[in-house]
Scaffold this motif. Structure first.
Motif, PDB file in Angstrom:
ATOM      1  N   ARG A  79      -2.984  11.393  -9.253  1.00  0.00           N
ATOM      2  CA  ARG A  79      -2.113  12.198 -10.115  1.00  0.00           C
ATOM      3  C   ARG A  79      -1.535  13.370  -9.328  1.00  0.00           C
ATOM      4  N   PHE A  80      -0.221  13.365  -9.147  1.00  0.00           N
ATOM      5  CA  PHE A  80       0.420  14.460  -8.419  1.00  0.00           C
ATOM      6  C   PHE A  80       1.256  15.355  -9.328  1.00  0.00           C
ATOM      7  N   GLY A  95     -12.786   7.761   4.039  1.00  0.00           N
ATOM      8  CA  GLY A  95     -13.645   7.786   5.211  1.00  0.00           C
ATOM      9  C   GLY A  95     -14.004   9.199   5.601  1.00  0.00           C
ATOM     10  N   GLN A  96     -14.590   9.322   6.782  1.00  0.00           N
ATOM     11  CA  GLN A  96     -15.048  10.629   7.256  1.00  0.00           C
ATOM     12  C   GLN A  96     -15.091  10.628   8.785  1.00  0.00           C
ATOM     13  N   THR A  97     -14.776  11.772   9.367  1.00  0.00           N
ATOM     14  CA  THR A  97     -14.880  11.915  10.823  1.00  0.00           C
ATOM     15  C   THR A  97     -16.315  12.314  11.176  1.00  0.00           C
ATOM     16  N   ASP A  98     -16.643  12.218  12.452  1.00  0.00           N
ATOM     17  CA  ASP A  98     -17.982  12.610  12.901  1.00  0.00           C
ATOM     18  C   ASP A  98     -18.254  14.089  12.652  1.00  0.00           C
ATOM     19  N   SER A  99     -17.189  14.880  12.584  1.00  0.00           N
ATOM     20  CA  SER A  99     -17.365  16.318  12.334  1.00  0.00           C
ATOM     21  C   SER A  99     -17.416  16.653  10.847  1.00  0.00           C
ATOM     22  N   GLY A 100     -17.380  15.614   9.997  1.00  0.00           N
ATOM     23  CA  GLY A 100     -17.527  15.824   8.556  1.00  0.00           C
ATOM     24  C   GLY A 100     -16.234  16.011   7.788  1.00  0.00           C
ATOM     25  N   LYS A 101     -15.097  15.797   8.425  1.00  0.00           N
ATOM     26  CA  LYS A 101     -13.816  15.934   7.729  1.00  0.00           C
ATOM     27  C   LYS A 101     -13.508  14.681   6.921  1.00  0.00           C
ATOM     28  N   SER A 102     -13.002  14.880   5.713  1.00  0.00           N
ATOM     29  CA  SER A 102     -12.736  13.763   4.806  1.00  0.00           C
ATOM     30  C   SER A 102     -11.387  13.119   5.097  1.00  0.00           C
ATOM     31  N   ILE A 103     -11.313  11.823   4.820  1.00  0.00           N
ATOM     32  CA  ILE A 103     -10.114  11.025   5.108  1.00  0.00           C
ATOM     33  C   ILE A 103      -9.682  10.291   3.854  1.00  0.00           C
ATOM     34  N   PHE A 104      -8.377  10.336   3.572  1.00  0.00           N
ATOM     35  CA  PHE A 104      -7.800   9.493   2.519  1.00  0.00           C
ATOM     36  C   PHE A 104      -6.600   8.760   3.099  1.00  0.00           C
ATOM     37  N   VAL A 105      -6.594   7.439   2.919  1.00  0.00           N
ATOM     38  CA  VAL A 105      -5.467   6.622   3.365  1.00  0.00           C
ATOM     39  C   VAL A 105      -4.879   5.904   2.154  1.00  0.00           C
ATOM     40  N   GLY A 106      -3.625   6.180   1.842  1.00  0.00           N
ATOM     41  CA  GLY A 106      -2.925   5.458   0.792  1.00  0.00           C
ATOM     42  C   GLY A 106      -2.087   4.356   1.431  1.00  0.00           C
ATOM     43  N   VAL A 107      -2.334   3.115   1.036  1.00  0.00           N
ATOM     44  CA  VAL A 107      -1.640   1.976   1.639  1.00  0.00           C
ATOM     45  C   VAL A 107      -0.551   1.474   0.702  1.00  0.00           C
ATOM     46  N   GLU A 108       0.638   1.297   1.245  1.00  0.00           N
ATOM     47  CA  GLU A 108       1.781   0.723   0.525  1.00  0.00           C
ATOM     48  C   GLU A 108       2.155  -0.568   1.234  1.00  0.00           C
ATOM     49  N   ALA A 109       1.976  -1.695   0.559  1.00  0.00           N
ATOM     50  CA  ALA A 109       2.197  -3.009   1.186  1.00  0.00           C
ATOM     51  C   ALA A 109       3.487  -3.650   0.670  1.00  0.00           C
ATOM     52  N   LYS A 110       4.210  -4.283   1.591  1.00  0.00           N
ATOM     53  CA  LYS A 110       5.445  -4.984   1.242  1.00  0.00           C
ATOM     54  C   LYS A 110       5.531  -6.295   2.013  1.00  0.00           C
ATOM     55  N   VAL A 111       6.217  -7.262   1.432  1.00  0.00           N
ATOM     56  CA  VAL A 111       6.576  -8.486   2.152  1.00  0.00           C
ATOM     57  C   VAL A 111       8.095  -8.487   2.270  1.00  0.00           C
ATOM     58  N   ASP A 112       8.784  -9.036   1.268  1.00  0.00           N
ATOM     59  CA  ASP A 112      10.253  -8.968   1.243  1.00  0.00           C
ATOM     60  C   ASP A 112      10.758  -7.814   0.390  1.00  0.00           C
ATOM     61  N   GLU A 113       9.849  -7.190  -0.379  1.00  0.00           N
ATOM     62  CA  GLU A 113      10.278  -6.180  -1.338  1.00  0.00           C
ATOM     63  C   GLU A 113      10.825  -4.921  -0.650  1.00  0.00           C
ATOM     64  N   THR A 114      11.779  -4.277  -1.309  1.00  0.00           N
ATOM     65  CA  THR A 114      12.282  -2.988  -0.834  1.00  0.00           C
ATOM     66  C   THR A 114      11.415  -1.882  -1.416  1.00  0.00           C
ATOM     67  N   ALA A 168       4.139  11.906  -2.251  1.00  0.00           N
ATOM     68  CA  ALA A 168       3.512  12.862  -3.171  1.00  0.00           C
ATOM     69  C   ALA A 168       2.132  12.388  -3.614  1.00  0.00           C
ATOM     70  N   GLY A 169       2.019  11.082  -3.892  1.00  0.00           N
ATOM     71  CA  GLY A 169       0.751  10.531  -4.351  1.00  0.00           C
ATOM     72  C   GLY A 169      -0.330  10.530  -3.295  1.00  0.00           C
ATOM     73  N   THR A 170       0.039  10.601  -2.024  1.00  0.00           N
ATOM     74  CA  THR A 170      -0.940  10.669  -0.945  1.00  0.00           C
ATOM     75  C   THR A 170      -1.279  12.121  -0.611  1.00  0.00           C
ATOM     76  N   LEU A 171      -0.270  12.968  -0.621  1.00  0.00           N
ATOM     77  CA  LEU A 171      -0.487  14.386  -0.313  1.00  0.00           C
ATOM     78  C   LEU A 171      -1.395  15.076  -1.323  1.00  0.00           C
ATOM     79  N   CYS A 172      -1.377  14.635  -2.578  1.00  0.00           N
ATOM     80  CA  CYS A 172      -2.119  15.332  -3.624  1.00  0.00           C
ATOM     81  C   CYS A 172      -3.629  15.123  -3.530  1.00  0.00           C
ATOM     82  N   GLU A 173      -4.059  14.127  -2.765  1.00  0.00           N
ATOM     83  CA  GLU A 173      -5.496  13.898  -2.603  1.00  0.00           C
ATOM     84  C   GLU A 173      -6.109  15.032  -1.774  1.00  0.00           C
ATOM     85  N   GLN A 174      -7.216  15.566  -2.268  1.00  0.00           N
ATOM     86  CA  GLN A 174      -7.847  16.715  -1.618  1.00  0.00           C
ATOM     87  C   GLN A 174      -8.745  16.258  -0.469  1.00  0.00           C
TER      88      GLN A 174
END
Length: 232
Positions: A79-80, A95-114, A168-174
């Motif tokens: 929710r953004f 995920g998480q780095t070895d130093s304890g930093k949190s990771i969020f990856v938002g994946v957007e998948a396409k084949v022929d779609e625009t 926007a939907g990826t940036l809003c993740e803390q």
């Protein structure tokens, strides 16, 4: 080891326990999913080497810092803004780095779609519908999206709305690392999708890290964007 998790509260995912179930679930779909992004993403995630492949894709963002991918969830919402419909990531990886930093990856998948229609077309259509009495908040949402994330952008821009929405939907993740991964599964569509992405990147403050890797600045927040083509 990265674990796939599914939203058991949703009827769609209730009987899906692993990636094999996810792939098999498309057999009972009323739509022909073959060659489209949802099934293609599931098939991609069913590879025995999928965690290693994601690690390789993400490694340039972290450079010398080690990291682990912990969980991956299809169709995860973010929710953004305060409007009803949220951003749905095709896949969300935590995920998480070895130093304890949190990771969020938002994946957007396409084949022929625009990446959907351009911003101007969607905005003008929704504005017209409002004038004709239809209850839609799309114009207000676009206006706020521009104000909060893309100041200076016109509602009559020709950039693809879906890319703005994904950012926007990826940036809003803390998280300490916010990463937006665009995956295209068909080489013929990759050039078109790359052009549409570059049209947006040219409007924002960004640094090219390497081919297909971009570090984007939004005020005090950093977003890493990765553009990859994967042949199934």
């Amino acid at each position: 080891m990265m674990k796939f998790v599914f939203n058991e509260k949703s009827p769609k995912w209730r009987n899906i326990r692993d990636v094999r179930d996810w792939v098999k679930s498309f057999d009972s779909s009323s739509k022909d999913e073959k060659g489209h992004s949802a099934l293609s993403l599931a098939e991609f995630c069913s590879r025995a080497t999928i965690e290693e492949e994601f690690n390789v894709m993400l490694k340039p963002v972290f450079q010398s810092e080690n990291f682990i991918l912990q969980t991956a969830q299809p169709e995860k919402s973010s929710r953004f803004d305060n409007y009803r419909k949220q951003r749905i990531h095709d896949l969300a990886i935590y995920g998480q780095t070895d130093s304890g930093k949190s990771i969020f990856v938002g994946v957007e998948a396409k084949v022929d779609e625009t990446y959907n229609s351009n911003l101007s077309k969607i905005y003008d259509k929704a504005k017209s519908e409002q004038l004709n009495g239809k209850n839609t908040m799309i114009p207000q949402r676009i206006e706020e999206l521009i104000k909060n994330y893309f100041p200076g952008l016109s509602t009559h821009s020709s950039v693809r709305y879906h890319i703005l929405y994904a950012i926007a939907g990826t940036l809003c993740e803390q998280c300490n690392f916010n990463i937006l991964l665009f995956l295209t599964f068909k080489k013929a569509a990759a050039q078109r999708n790359k052009k549409d992405l570059m049209d947006v990147l040219n409007l924002i403050n960004h640094e090219v890290l390497s081919e297909g890797y971009y570090k984007c600045t939004f005020g005090d927040k950093i977003l890493y964007i990765i553009d990859k083509t994967v042949i199934l």
